[in-house]
Design a protein around this motif. Sequence first.
Motif, PDB file in Angstrom:
ATOM      1  N   ASP A  14       0.973  -1.862 -12.331  1.00  0.00           N
ATOM      2  CA  ASP A  14       1.292  -1.856 -10.358  1.00  0.00           C
ATOM      3  C   ASP A  14       0.687  -2.662  -9.460  1.00  0.00           C
ATOM      4  O   ASP A  14      -0.168  -2.444  -9.065  1.00  0.00           O
ATOM      5  N   PRO A  16       0.451  -4.165  -5.820  1.00  0.00           N
ATOM      6  CA  PRO A  16       0.294  -3.705  -4.559  1.00  0.00           C
ATOM      7  C   PRO A  16       1.501  -5.114  -4.485  1.00  0.00           C
ATOM      8  O   PRO A  16       0.942  -6.226  -4.289  1.00  0.00           O
ATOM      9  N   TYR A  18       1.339  -6.976  -0.536  1.00  0.00           N
ATOM     10  CA  TYR A  18       0.226  -7.139   0.234  1.00  0.00           C
ATOM     11  C   TYR A  18       1.613  -7.840   1.790  1.00  0.00           C
ATOM     12  O   TYR A  18       0.424  -7.953   2.090  1.00  0.00           O
ATOM     13  N   GLU A  48      -7.901   0.948  -2.659  1.00  0.00           N
ATOM     14  CA  GLU A  48      -8.185   1.103  -1.978  1.00  0.00           C
ATOM     15  C   GLU A  48      -6.496   1.369  -2.485  1.00  0.00           C
ATOM     16  O   GLU A  48      -6.852  -0.039  -2.309  1.00  0.00           O
ATOM     17  N   THR A  49      -5.704   2.314  -1.918  1.00  0.00           N
ATOM     18  CA  THR A  49      -3.607   2.055  -1.874  1.00  0.00           C
ATOM     19  C   THR A  49      -3.983   1.349  -0.645  1.00  0.00           C
ATOM     20  O   THR A  49      -4.841   1.664  -0.267  1.00  0.00           O
ATOM     21  N   ARG A  50      -2.187   0.851  -0.836  1.00  0.00           N
ATOM     22  CA  ARG A  50      -1.585   0.184   0.610  1.00  0.00           C
ATOM     23  C   ARG A  50      -1.121   1.723   1.535  1.00  0.00           C
ATOM     24  O   ARG A  50      -1.725   1.409   2.627  1.00  0.00           O
ATOM     25  N   GLU A  53      -5.390   5.238   0.412  1.00  0.00           N
ATOM     26  CA  GLU A  53      -6.217   6.440  -0.759  1.00  0.00           C
ATOM     27  C   GLU A  53      -7.040   5.882  -1.495  1.00  0.00           C
ATOM     28  O   GLU A  53      -6.739   4.701  -2.056  1.00  0.00           O
ATOM     29  N   ARG A  54      -8.712   6.383  -1.786  1.00  0.00           N
ATOM     30  CA  ARG A  54      -9.436   5.258  -2.200  1.00  0.00           C
ATOM     31  C   ARG A  54     -10.054   6.199  -3.696  1.00  0.00           C
ATOM     32  O   ARG A  54      -9.633   7.548  -3.938  1.00  0.00           O
ATOM     33  N   LEU A  55     -10.101   4.944  -4.606  1.00  0.00           N
ATOM     34  CA  LEU A  55     -10.642   5.317  -5.943  1.00  0.00           C
ATOM     35  C   LEU A  55     -11.789   5.605  -6.081  1.00  0.00           C
ATOM     36  O   LEU A  55     -13.000   4.867  -5.925  1.00  0.00           O
ATOM     37  N   LEU A  75      -8.928  -1.817 -10.239  1.00  0.00           N
ATOM     38  CA  LEU A  75      -8.195  -1.447  -9.715  1.00  0.00           C
ATOM     39  C   LEU A  75      -8.171  -2.611  -8.313  1.00  0.00           C
ATOM     40  O   LEU A  75      -7.269  -2.874  -8.226  1.00  0.00           O
ATOM     41  N   THR A  76      -8.853  -2.749  -8.153  1.00  0.00           N
ATOM     42  CA  THR A  76      -9.845  -3.641  -7.255  1.00  0.00           C
ATOM     43  C   THR A  76      -9.690  -4.846  -8.083  1.00  0.00           C
ATOM     44  O   THR A  76      -8.648  -6.437  -7.036  1.00  0.00           O
ATOM     45  N   HIS A  79      -5.369  -5.072  -7.347  1.00  0.00           N
ATOM     46  CA  HIS A  79      -5.171  -5.556  -5.812  1.00  0.00           C
ATOM     47  C   HIS A  79      -5.473  -7.388  -5.716  1.00  0.00           C
ATOM     48  O   HIS A  79      -4.848  -7.802  -4.761  1.00  0.00           O
TER      49      HIS A  79
END
Length: 165
Positions: A14, A16, A18, A48-50, A53-55, A75-76, A79
Amino acid sequence: MAGAEERVRELGLDIPDYADPPYGRRYGPMKPFHRVGDLLQLSGLTPETRAGERLHPGVVGVDVTVAQGYAAARLTAIHALGMIRYAIGSLDNVASLSRALCFVVCPPGFELPHEVSNGASDLFIEVFGDEIGSMGRASIGATALSRHNCFELWLDLECLPEPTA
């Protein structure tokens, strides 16, 4: 090997978008990327999600395990794929990843920042393959990052030439 966009679909990632809202709105004015010819340099990205929210915020080796740090780095990297798409239109327009600078928040004496950064490197190889996805990398222990993130990535890559009119 399948193209990067096809691999992303196969992996079920998934990624994001930008384009909206603008990058950096929580951190002040900044440029999300800079392109000079076929060189693309991304600004720092975090896990961080858009929505912000931080993982796994915190310090790796204290309140964040190496495995959690690895997940945050992965996750980064996802992104970063979104920022690459935003900058050059498609992941299939990446010629080669060049260099990554990985910051890992950790205490003095922590000797495993490279194992955290592997989360990003492994993801890039899964998406782009060894030839395009392998890169030079530095993993640097840091005392703090914005918003208590445990990981930040700066990435440089080579793009396919822009089409001429």
